[in-house]
Enzyme design. Structure first.
Site, PDB file in Angstrom:
ATOM      1  N   HIS A   1      -4.327   1.345   8.321  1.00  0.00           N
ATOM      2  CA  HIS A   1      -4.806   1.057   6.967  1.00  0.00           C
ATOM      3  C   HIS A   1      -6.301   0.787   6.966  1.00  0.00           C
ATOM      4  CE1 HIS A   1      -4.650  -0.177   2.745  1.00  0.00           C
ATOM      5  NE2 HIS A   1      -5.591  -1.027   3.104  1.00  0.00           N
TER       6      HIS A   1
ATOM      7  N   HIS B   1      -8.341   8.353   1.991  1.00  0.00           N
ATOM      8  CA  HIS B   1      -7.683   9.662   2.035  1.00  0.00           C
ATOM      9  C   HIS B   1      -8.688  10.748   1.722  1.00  0.00           C
ATOM     10  CE1 HIS B   1      -7.231   7.871  -1.972  1.00  0.00           C
ATOM     11  NE2 HIS B   1      -7.363   9.093  -2.458  1.00  0.00           N
TER      12      HIS B   1
ATOM     13  N   ASP C   1      -0.225  16.426  -2.133  1.00  0.00           N
ATOM     14  CA  ASP C   1      -0.441  15.535  -3.276  1.00  0.00           C
ATOM     15  C   ASP C   1       0.682  15.733  -4.294  1.00  0.00           C
ATOM     16  OD1 ASP C   1      -3.228  14.015  -4.451  1.00  0.00           O
ATOM     17  OD2 ASP C   1      -1.656  14.515  -5.901  1.00  0.00           O
TER      18      ASP C   1
ATOM     19  N   HIS D   1      -6.268   3.267   0.078  1.00  0.00           N
ATOM     20  CA  HIS D   1      -6.062   3.605   1.496  1.00  0.00           C
ATOM     21  C   HIS D   1      -6.817   4.914   1.655  1.00  0.00           C
ATOM     22  CE1 HIS D   1      -3.173   3.926   5.164  1.00  0.00           C
ATOM     23  NE2 HIS D   1      -4.014   4.962   5.236  1.00  0.00           N
TER      24      HIS D   1
ATOM     25  N   ASN E   1     -12.884  10.379  -2.581  1.00  0.00           N
ATOM     26  CA  ASN E   1     -13.292   9.467  -3.645  1.00  0.00           C
ATOM     27  C   ASN E   1     -13.444   8.090  -3.024  1.00  0.00           C
ATOM     28  OD1 ASN E   1     -13.045  11.526  -5.570  1.00  0.00           O
ATOM     29  ND2 ASN E   1     -10.871  11.104  -5.851  1.00  0.00           N
TER      30      ASN E   1
ATOM     31  N   HIS F   1      -8.952  14.555   0.239  1.00  0.00           N
ATOM     32  CA  HIS F   1      -8.268  15.619  -0.491  1.00  0.00           C
ATOM     33  C   HIS F   1      -8.707  16.960   0.108  1.00  0.00           C
ATOM     34  CE1 HIS F   1      -7.256  13.087  -4.171  1.00  0.00           C
ATOM     35  NE2 HIS F   1      -8.225  12.365  -3.655  1.00  0.00           N
TER      36      HIS F   1
ATOM     37  N   CYS G   1       0.871  -1.183   0.000  1.00  0.00           N
ATOM     38  CA  CYS G   1       0.000   0.000   0.000  1.00  0.00           C
ATOM     39  C   CYS G   1       0.905   1.229   0.000  1.00  0.00           C
ATOM     40  CB  CYS G   1      -0.920   0.001   1.220  1.00  0.00           C
ATOM     41  SG  CYS G   1      -1.788   1.567   1.408  1.00  0.00           S
TER      42      CYS G   1
ATOM     43  N   GLY H   1     -13.906   7.215  -8.358  1.00  0.00           N
ATOM     44  CA  GLY H   1     -12.596   7.670  -8.824  1.00  0.00           C
ATOM     45  C   GLY H   1     -11.464   7.405  -7.850  1.00  0.00           C
TER      46      GLY H   1
HETATM   47  P1  AMP Z   1      -7.667   9.094  -5.524  1.00  0.00           P
HETATM   48  O1  AMP Z   1      -7.975   9.187  -6.991  1.00  0.00           O
HETATM   49  O2  AMP Z   1      -8.704   9.764  -4.670  1.00  0.00           O
HETATM   50  O3  AMP Z   1      -7.353   7.682  -5.098  1.00  0.00           O
HETATM   51  O4  AMP Z   1      -6.385   9.975  -5.321  1.00  0.00           O
HETATM   52  C1  AMP Z   1      -5.102   9.472  -5.125  1.00  0.00           C
HETATM   53  C2  AMP Z   1      -4.204  10.676  -5.035  1.00  0.00           C
HETATM   54  O5  AMP Z   1      -2.948  10.258  -4.541  1.00  0.00           O
HETATM   55  C3  AMP Z   1      -3.950  11.362  -6.386  1.00  0.00           C
HETATM   56  O6  AMP Z   1      -4.357  12.728  -6.294  1.00  0.00           O
HETATM   57  C4  AMP Z   1      -2.437  11.212  -6.576  1.00  0.00           C
HETATM   58  O7  AMP Z   1      -1.854  12.332  -7.206  1.00  0.00           O
HETATM   59  C5  AMP Z   1      -1.956  11.035  -5.140  1.00  0.00           C
HETATM   60  N1  AMP Z   1      -0.697  10.324  -5.002  1.00  0.00           N
HETATM   61  C6  AMP Z   1      -0.358   9.129  -5.540  1.00  0.00           C
HETATM   62  N2  AMP Z   1       0.881   8.795  -5.176  1.00  0.00           N
HETATM   63  C7  AMP Z   1       1.340   9.793  -4.373  1.00  0.00           C
HETATM   64  C8  AMP Z   1       2.567  10.023  -3.684  1.00  0.00           C
HETATM   65  N3  AMP Z   1       3.577   9.163  -3.724  1.00  0.00           N
HETATM   66  N4  AMP Z   1       2.686  11.172  -2.961  1.00  0.00           N
HETATM   67  C9  AMP Z   1       1.673  12.057  -2.902  1.00  0.00           C
HETATM   68  N5  AMP Z   1       0.491  11.877  -3.529  1.00  0.00           N
HETATM   69  C10 AMP Z   1       0.333  10.772  -4.259  1.00  0.00           C
HETATM   70 ZN    ZN Z   2      -2.455   1.513   3.522  1.00  0.00          ZN
END
Ligand code: AMP
Ligand code: ZN
Length: 112
Positions: A46, A98, A30, A96, A85, A100, A4, A91
């Site tokens: 997690h 999160h 991000d 994991h 999301n 935004h 993850c 989307g």
């Molecule tokens: P989601 O589409 O809601 O799953 O968003 C996942 C978010 O994680 C996206 O906005 C990616 O740009 C961000 N993301 C993916 N990998 C990383 C990373 N290593 N560091 C920071 N953000 C990340």
């Molecule tokens: Zn995780």
């Protein structure tokens, strides 16, 4: 959890730009920002999706993290958007949970 990406970020195995941290949540910028402020708040434990929260105190901790991020980024007064999301059609790419936190400009009226 193995494999993850956000668990690896929390563990410090993958670098991130830390914004805020407490015992329950971690917040970092991000990697592909969609606004001048684009920070992710994640639970340290997690949890795959919003559907998988079974302890309301976790959501309280997330809310505190969101508000701390807004304060640290200086967008409390100007306003900001909070997006979760959930699942495929929502989307969600990283499985994991999160949140935004987006701000620093007038955001699009369209959300769907
Ligand atoms: P989601 O589409 O809601 O799953 O968003 C996942 C978010 O994680 C996206 O906005 C990616 O740009 C961000 N993301 C993916 N990998 C990383 C990373 N290593 N560091 C920071 N953000 C990340
Ligand atoms: Zn995780």
């Amino acid at each position: 959890m193995e494999d993850c990406i956000f668990c690896k970020i929390i563990a410090g195995d993958i670098p991130s730009s830390r914004v805020y941290e407490d015992e329950d949540v971690y917040a970092f910028d991000d990697i592909e920002p969609q606004a001048p402020v684009h920070t992710l708040v994640v639970p340290k434990m997690h949890v795959a999706t919003l559907n998988d929260i079974d302890d309301n105190s976790l959501w309280n901790s997330m809310l505190k993290g969101i508000r701390e991020v807004a304060r640290i980024k200086g967008i409390v007064e100007s306003g900001y958007r909070v997006v979760v999301n959930c699942g495929e059609q929502g989307g969600q790419i990283v499985m994991h949970l999160h949140v935004h936190v987006l701000g620093g400009k007038r955001l699009d009226d369209k959300m769907g």
